[in-house]
Design a protein around this motif. Sequence first.
Motif, PDB file in Angstrom:
ATOM      1  N   ARG A 281      43.779  41.603  33.096  1.00  0.00           N
ATOM      2  CA  ARG A 281      43.016  41.648  34.341  1.00  0.00           C
ATOM      3  C   ARG A 281      43.539  40.607  35.339  1.00  0.00           C
ATOM      4  NH1 ARG A 281      38.657  44.965  33.950  1.00  0.00           N
ATOM      5  NH2 ARG A 281      37.504  44.015  35.666  1.00  0.00           N
ATOM      6  N   ARG A 282      43.971  39.475  34.839  1.00  0.00           N
ATOM      7  CA  ARG A 282      44.570  38.458  35.713  1.00  0.00           C
ATOM      8  C   ARG A 282      45.781  39.035  36.445  1.00  0.00           C
ATOM      9  NH1 ARG A 282      48.389  33.421  33.710  1.00  0.00           N
ATOM     10  NH2 ARG A 282      48.091  32.089  35.544  1.00  0.00           N
ATOM     11  N   GLU A 283      46.663  39.682  35.718  1.00  0.00           N
ATOM     12  CA  GLU A 283      47.870  40.240  36.322  1.00  0.00           C
ATOM     13  C   GLU A 283      47.548  41.431  37.219  1.00  0.00           C
ATOM     14  OE1 GLU A 283      50.579  38.681  32.571  1.00  0.00           O
ATOM     15  OE2 GLU A 283      50.178  40.843  32.792  1.00  0.00           O
ATOM     16  N   TYR A 284      46.506  42.163  36.866  1.00  0.00           N
ATOM     17  CA  TYR A 284      46.037  43.269  37.702  1.00  0.00           C
ATOM     18  C   TYR A 284      45.534  42.733  39.044  1.00  0.00           C
ATOM     19  CZ  TYR A 284      43.443  47.684  38.590  1.00  0.00           C
ATOM     20  OH  TYR A 284      42.961  48.876  39.101  1.00  0.00           O
ATOM     21  N   TYR A 285      44.716  41.715  39.007  1.00  0.00           N
ATOM     22  CA  TYR A 285      44.218  41.112  40.242  1.00  0.00           C
ATOM     23  C   TYR A 285      45.363  40.548  41.084  1.00  0.00           C
ATOM     24  CZ  TYR A 285      39.341  41.199  38.530  1.00  0.00           C
ATOM     25  OH  TYR A 285      38.101  41.569  38.092  1.00  0.00           O
ATOM     26  N   ALA A 286      46.333  39.924  40.422  1.00  0.00           N
ATOM     27  CA  ALA A 286      47.431  39.291  41.160  1.00  0.00           C
ATOM     28  C   ALA A 286      48.261  40.320  41.918  1.00  0.00           C
ATOM     29  CB  ALA A 286      48.314  38.496  40.206  1.00  0.00           C
ATOM     30  N   ILE A 313      43.595  54.797  60.099  1.00  0.00           N
ATOM     31  CA  ILE A 313      44.107  54.244  58.856  1.00  0.00           C
ATOM     32  C   ILE A 313      43.187  54.685  57.728  1.00  0.00           C
ATOM     33  CG2 ILE A 313      44.685  52.171  57.551  1.00  0.00           C
ATOM     34  CD1 ILE A 313      45.083  50.706  60.196  1.00  0.00           C
ATOM     35  N   PHE A 314      43.774  55.259  56.701  1.00  0.00           N
ATOM     36  CA  PHE A 314      43.023  55.631  55.502  1.00  0.00           C
ATOM     37  C   PHE A 314      43.609  54.865  54.319  1.00  0.00           C
ATOM     38  CE2 PHE A 314      42.659  59.314  58.286  1.00  0.00           C
ATOM     39  CZ  PHE A 314      41.307  59.621  58.216  1.00  0.00           C
ATOM     40  N   PHE A 315      42.745  54.271  53.534  1.00  0.00           N
ATOM     41  CA  PHE A 315      43.178  53.609  52.307  1.00  0.00           C
ATOM     42  C   PHE A 315      42.427  54.186  51.121  1.00  0.00           C
ATOM     43  CE2 PHE A 315      42.397  50.633  48.873  1.00  0.00           C
ATOM     44  CZ  PHE A 315      43.702  50.366  48.478  1.00  0.00           C
ATOM     45  N   THR A 316      43.178  54.562  50.080  1.00  0.00           N
ATOM     46  CA  THR A 316      42.577  55.003  48.825  1.00  0.00           C
ATOM     47  C   THR A 316      43.606  54.826  47.721  1.00  0.00           C
ATOM     48  OG1 THR A 316      41.275  56.752  47.760  1.00  0.00           O
ATOM     49  CG2 THR A 316      43.180  57.454  49.072  1.00  0.00           C
ATOM     50  N   ALA A 317      43.291  55.360  46.539  1.00  0.00           N
ATOM     51  CA  ALA A 317      44.192  55.295  45.386  1.00  0.00           C
ATOM     52  C   ALA A 317      44.129  56.623  44.654  1.00  0.00           C
ATOM     53  CB  ALA A 317      43.789  54.153  44.450  1.00  0.00           C
ATOM     54  N   ASP A 318      45.139  56.885  43.825  1.00  0.00           N
ATOM     55  CA  ASP A 318      45.180  58.190  43.170  1.00  0.00           C
ATOM     56  C   ASP A 318      44.170  58.323  42.031  1.00  0.00           C
ATOM     57  OD1 ASP A 318      46.546  56.438  41.503  1.00  0.00           O
ATOM     58  OD2 ASP A 318      48.420  57.567  41.496  1.00  0.00           O
ATOM     59  N   HIS A 319      43.777  57.205  41.435  1.00  0.00           N
ATOM     60  CA  HIS A 319      42.778  57.188  40.366  1.00  0.00           C
ATOM     61  C   HIS A 319      42.490  55.735  40.046  1.00  0.00           C
ATOM     62  CE1 HIS A 319      46.218  56.218  37.887  1.00  0.00           C
ATOM     63  NE2 HIS A 319      46.796  57.343  38.279  1.00  0.00           N
ATOM     64  N   GLY A 320      41.542  55.505  39.154  1.00  0.00           N
ATOM     65  CA  GLY A 320      41.212  54.150  38.767  1.00  0.00           C
ATOM     66  C   GLY A 320      41.953  53.706  37.522  1.00  0.00           C
ATOM     67  N   LEU A 321      41.397  52.719  36.830  1.00  0.00           N
ATOM     68  CA  LEU A 321      42.026  52.148  35.644  1.00  0.00           C
ATOM     69  C   LEU A 321      40.967  51.397  34.848  1.00  0.00           C
ATOM     70  CD1 LEU A 321      45.025  52.094  34.616  1.00  0.00           C
ATOM     71  CD2 LEU A 321      45.102  49.738  35.427  1.00  0.00           C
ATOM     72  N   SER A 322      41.121  51.407  33.523  1.00  0.00           N
ATOM     73  CA  SER A 322      40.125  50.769  32.655  1.00  0.00           C
ATOM     74  C   SER A 322      40.303  49.255  32.583  1.00  0.00           C
ATOM     75  CB  SER A 322      40.213  51.354  31.244  1.00  0.00           C
ATOM     76  OG  SER A 322      40.027  52.746  31.257  1.00  0.00           O
ATOM     77  N   VAL A 323      41.498  48.804  32.278  1.00  0.00           N
ATOM     78  CA  VAL A 323      41.829  47.383  32.139  1.00  0.00           C
ATOM     79  C   VAL A 323      40.778  46.637  31.301  1.00  0.00           C
ATOM     80  CG1 VAL A 323      42.957  45.472  33.329  1.00  0.00           C
ATOM     81  CG2 VAL A 323      42.544  47.590  34.553  1.00  0.00           C
ATOM     82  N   GLY A 324      40.457  47.191  30.143  1.00  0.00           N
ATOM     83  CA  GLY A 324      39.558  46.524  29.218  1.00  0.00           C
ATOM     84  C   GLY A 324      38.158  47.080  29.164  1.00  0.00           C
TER      85      GLY A 324
END
Length: 485
Positions: A281-286, A313-324
């Motif tokens: 999660r640290r590296e994910y946040y970074a 401007i539109f901001f989104t992502a293709d999907h999420g992630l669990s990361v624990g």
Amino acid sequence: MTHRLRRLIPFASALLISLAASIPAGAEERPNFVFLYADDMTYAVVHALGNSEIQTPNLDRLVRRGTTFTHAYNQGGFHGAICVASRAMLLTGRYLWHARDYDQQFQKRTKTVTLWPERLKAAGYDTSMTGKWHCPLPVKSVFDTVAHHRPGGMPRTVAQSYDRPRDDRPDTWTAWDESLGGYWEGGRHWSAVAADDACAFLKAAEARPNPFFLYIAFNAPHDPRQSPKSFVDRYPVENITLPASFLPEYPWKDRIGCKPDLRDEALAPFPRTEHAVKVHRREYYAIITHLDEQIGRIIDAVDRSPEAANTYIFFTADHGLSVGNHGLIGKQSLFDHSVRVPFIAVGPKFAADKRIDAPIYLQDVAPTTLELAGAPIPAEIQFKSLLPLAEGREAVHYDAIYGAYMDFQRSVTQDGYKLILYPEVPKALLFNLAADPDEIHDLSDDPAQKQRITRLFRRLTALQPETGDKLDLASKFPRLTADAE
């Protein structure tokens, strides 16, 4: 012909010149579109939206300047690379299993559908992209111009980034070690390269007569989660909070398509340890904070543009992630952390600092831009423009949200409850999302919830034909089927 006339709404590319010549100079100009698309970015990692641990000052800027759709979803995936399904739906406008059929066409280098950028091009837009494509079709056949094209789903695999960190051996991975390649291949971090390309395009677009559509597809924060040391140092491991749904191991992982040998799940050791999850999660946040800095550069470039007031401007992502979360690391589940994404829209039609909680699909961005451009939205596009929601003309966008992962999982979300089905277990889970947003407390065995489960199961099976889903749920859940009949 004046600049304004050359920006007027055409209804088909063949009529562009004659239409522009016939519409008076006072008519409204067509807007520009900047589409910022992250990879593997869950909804709960924007500071302004409630995550006090992470630093995202530039996404926070967008939140303040625009409308945040707080419950934006991806329908899931038809194989382990969820990003392929998400992008196939985005480009074609079709729901999950119909998009899979098109993806199979694309793999054969055939195409019987007009893609989102092509529709805007036909409406007179200059279209450009940089970054991740992850579609079998040649990207240069879809956009007018292409800067850096990243054909695969992720930077080249770095062996040291897997099965770590472990208690029984030293961790040889360093997120800022440029010698390991990955995001550093080519000598400059890929997120920075995408921002470079975007800023260069925006500068060049000042001299162009046509409106533009700029598609910026970042690979970040997909693994290998690499960023400069200064960004990693902002997140000491001891300050990272474990997710509320942390588990050493998810009990049904093997039968829902999340076995230990699944690439995403292999990134961290089994069973999950608190330390390993905090490190990931640290590296994910970074890498998200580093991505945020690049997004800030693009926002600044838009603000400097003479077309700033007429640029969305539109901001989104293709999907999420669990990361624990739930003992999982990847995105191959139907929990909100894996299917729900941030979605922010900034521009004249979207009120500043506004939240809309009505569930949407992230792919709604495509018909939204078509409506804003005055271009037709053909019947074959199943996703819907967000303008009726943004302008208060509707309060409900979709009455239910569908979810699927291969034949291993199905879900439906309606009226604040989510029903998840695991056909290979078989097991049904029910969550009250308002009272239990982390999806920890399964209510499926509560007799008081029987009618709700029946209603949700009936709604899910009704959505199957619409999404192209042919999985036989009746044989897997005969009791639920009988109750629903």
